[in-house]
Design a protein around this motif. Structure first.
Motif, PDB file in Angstrom:
ATOM      1  N   SER A 215      40.671  35.128  33.218  1.00  7.43           N
ATOM      2  CA  SER A 215      40.876  35.312  34.652  1.00  7.43           C
ATOM      3  C   SER A 215      40.550  34.002  35.356  1.00  7.43           C
ATOM      4  O   SER A 215      39.506  33.401  35.098  1.00  7.43           O
ATOM      5  CB  SER A 215      39.976  36.424  35.214  1.00  7.43           C
TER       6      SER A 215
ATOM      7  N   ILE B 131      56.112  35.877  37.703  1.00  5.99           N
ATOM      8  CA  ILE B 131      55.262  37.046  37.482  1.00  5.99           C
ATOM      9  C   ILE B 131      55.737  38.177  38.375  1.00  5.99           C
ATOM     10  O   ILE B 131      55.349  38.318  39.532  1.00  5.99           O
ATOM     11  CB  ILE B 131      53.785  36.714  37.750  1.00  5.99           C
ATOM     12  N   ASP B 132      56.609  38.990  37.832  1.00  4.75           N
ATOM     13  CA  ASP B 132      57.216  40.095  38.578  1.00  4.75           C
ATOM     14  C   ASP B 132      57.750  41.099  37.570  1.00  4.75           C
ATOM     15  O   ASP B 132      58.293  40.700  36.521  1.00  4.75           O
ATOM     16  CB  ASP B 132      58.351  39.588  39.470  1.00  4.75           C
ATOM     17  N   LEU B 133      57.615  42.381  37.881  1.00  6.27           N
ATOM     18  CA  LEU B 133      58.093  43.414  36.955  1.00  6.27           C
ATOM     19  C   LEU B 133      59.600  43.324  36.730  1.00  6.27           C
ATOM     20  O   LEU B 133      60.115  43.808  35.720  1.00  6.27           O
ATOM     21  CB  LEU B 133      57.723  44.808  37.477  1.00  6.27           C
TER      22      LEU B 133
ATOM     23  N   THR C  66      50.073  41.730  29.430  1.00  6.25           N
ATOM     24  CA  THR C  66      50.211  41.901  30.876  1.00  6.25           C
ATOM     25  C   THR C  66      49.595  40.698  31.595  1.00  6.25           C
ATOM     26  O   THR C  66      48.463  40.324  31.314  1.00  6.25           O
ATOM     27  CB  THR C  66      49.523  43.191  31.346  1.00  6.25           C
TER      28      THR C  66
ATOM     29  N   THR D 148      48.841  39.339  35.500  1.00 11.50           N
ATOM     30  CA  THR D 148      48.764  39.725  36.908  1.00 11.50           C
ATOM     31  C   THR D 148      48.477  38.494  37.749  1.00 11.50           C
ATOM     32  O   THR D 148      47.631  37.672  37.379  1.00 11.50           O
ATOM     33  CB  THR D 148      47.660  40.779  37.125  1.00 11.50           C
TER      34      THR D 148
ATOM     35  N   HIS E 261      47.636  37.214  41.760  1.00  5.51           N
ATOM     36  CA  HIS E 261      47.301  37.493  43.153  1.00  5.51           C
ATOM     37  C   HIS E 261      47.525  36.205  43.943  1.00  5.51           C
ATOM     38  O   HIS E 261      46.651  35.333  43.977  1.00  5.51           O
ATOM     39  CB  HIS E 261      45.850  37.949  43.292  1.00  5.51           C
TER      40      HIS E 261
ATOM     41  N   ALA F 291      49.695  41.555  45.034  1.00  7.53           N
ATOM     42  CA  ALA F 291      49.594  41.259  43.612  1.00  7.53           C
ATOM     43  C   ALA F 291      50.914  41.586  42.924  1.00  7.53           C
ATOM     44  O   ALA F 291      51.605  42.538  43.285  1.00  7.53           O
ATOM     45  CB  ALA F 291      48.459  42.060  42.988  1.00  7.53           C
ATOM     46  N   SER F 292      51.261  40.769  41.948  1.00  6.90           N
ATOM     47  CA  SER F 292      52.458  41.008  41.154  1.00  6.90           C
ATOM     48  C   SER F 292      52.072  41.024  39.685  1.00  6.90           C
ATOM     49  O   SER F 292      51.023  40.512  39.294  1.00  6.90           O
ATOM     50  CB  SER F 292      53.521  39.938  41.422  1.00  6.90           C
ATOM     51  N   GLU F 293      52.947  41.592  38.860  1.00  7.33           N
ATOM     52  CA  GLU F 293      52.598  41.813  37.464  1.00  7.33           C
ATOM     53  C   GLU F 293      53.827  41.642  36.593  1.00  7.33           C
ATOM     54  O   GLU F 293      54.958  41.938  36.996  1.00  7.33           O
ATOM     55  CB  GLU F 293      52.021  43.224  37.305  1.00  7.33           C
TER      56      GLU F 293
ATOM     57  N   ARG G  97      54.901  42.419  32.450  1.00  9.19           N
ATOM     58  CA  ARG G  97      54.516  42.988  31.163  1.00  9.19           C
ATOM     59  C   ARG G  97      55.534  42.558  30.111  1.00  9.19           C
ATOM     60  O   ARG G  97      56.740  42.699  30.314  1.00  9.19           O
ATOM     61  CB  ARG G  97      54.463  44.515  31.244  1.00  9.19           C
TER      62      ARG G  97
END
Length: 206
Positions: A11, A57-59, A75, A77, A79, A84-86, A88
């Motif tokens: 992190s 970083i986006d689904l 995953t 993530t 910020h 926040a975007s994620e 996977r």
């Protein structure tokens, strides 16, 4: 088994803190050992700005789905200045990716570069990390051990456990660090609470 320990491998924070663990896959019910490094906040800001400009970083980012089974999902993530975007990524390993479309391959390579840059920020003198928040999970009960187990070092579980298997209990402040340190030495996650033996899995939240 329980899929309880889900804290991130690394992190990066805006104030320059980089919290990481060298243990990628938990093999016990004890939480991983986290370390912390202080990076230059300006370097972190540049890293975040570049990442935000990538829109990676986006689904919705196409990373493909290799035709293999029983592989892990990575995953990431982010910020940034907005929500926040994620992203996977299933089966995030080059040996699984030979048949993926070129766009998916390019996005996976960009993500590898992002992760490498994050680890570059972790260089320096690392110190032990004490979390100020932990999640506590209570896995589906199995037969408790007959031998002695350590006393639970935290607050009474009745005061913070929710009773919902999908919603962990939360401990904050100094008690979080105490519980985390004790859980590092208790790989099975069994504890004695008054006259009862229970299983509580501690998950630090860097």
């Amino acid at each position: 088994m329980v899929e309880a320990i889900r804290s991130p491998v690394i992190s990066v924070y805006g104030d320059g803190r980089v919290v990481f663990t060298e243990r990628n896959e938990p093999t016990t019910m004890s939480p991983p050992e986290y370390l912390v490094v202080q990076a230059d906040p300006d370097d972190v800001a540049r890293f975040a700005d570049e990442l935000e400009e990538q829109y990676l970083i986006d689904l919705g980012t196409d990373v493909g789905s290799p035709g293999v089974t029983d592989q892990a999902t990575t995953t990431v993530t982010f910020h940034g200045r907005g929500d926040a975007s994620e992203l996977r990524v299933y089966a995030f390993g080059t040996r699984f990716e030979r048949d993926l479309p070129s766009t998916a391959l390019e996005n996976r390579e960009e993500l590898r570069a992002v992760i490498e840059s994050a680890w570059g920020l972790a260089e320096g003198d690392a110190e032990p990390y004490d979390p100020d928040i932990v999640h506590v999970h209570e896995p589906t009960a199995v037969t408790a051990p007959d031998d002695d187990v350590p006393a639970w070092p935290g607050p009474d579980p009745a005061t913070f456990m929710t009773g919902d298997p999908g919603s962990p209990g939360v401990i904050t402040g100094d008690a979080a660090a105490v519980v985390y340190t004790a859980a590092r030495e208790n790989p099975d996650g069994w504890w004695r609470v008054d006259d009862e033996v229970v299983r509580l899995v501690v998950d630090p939240v860097p």
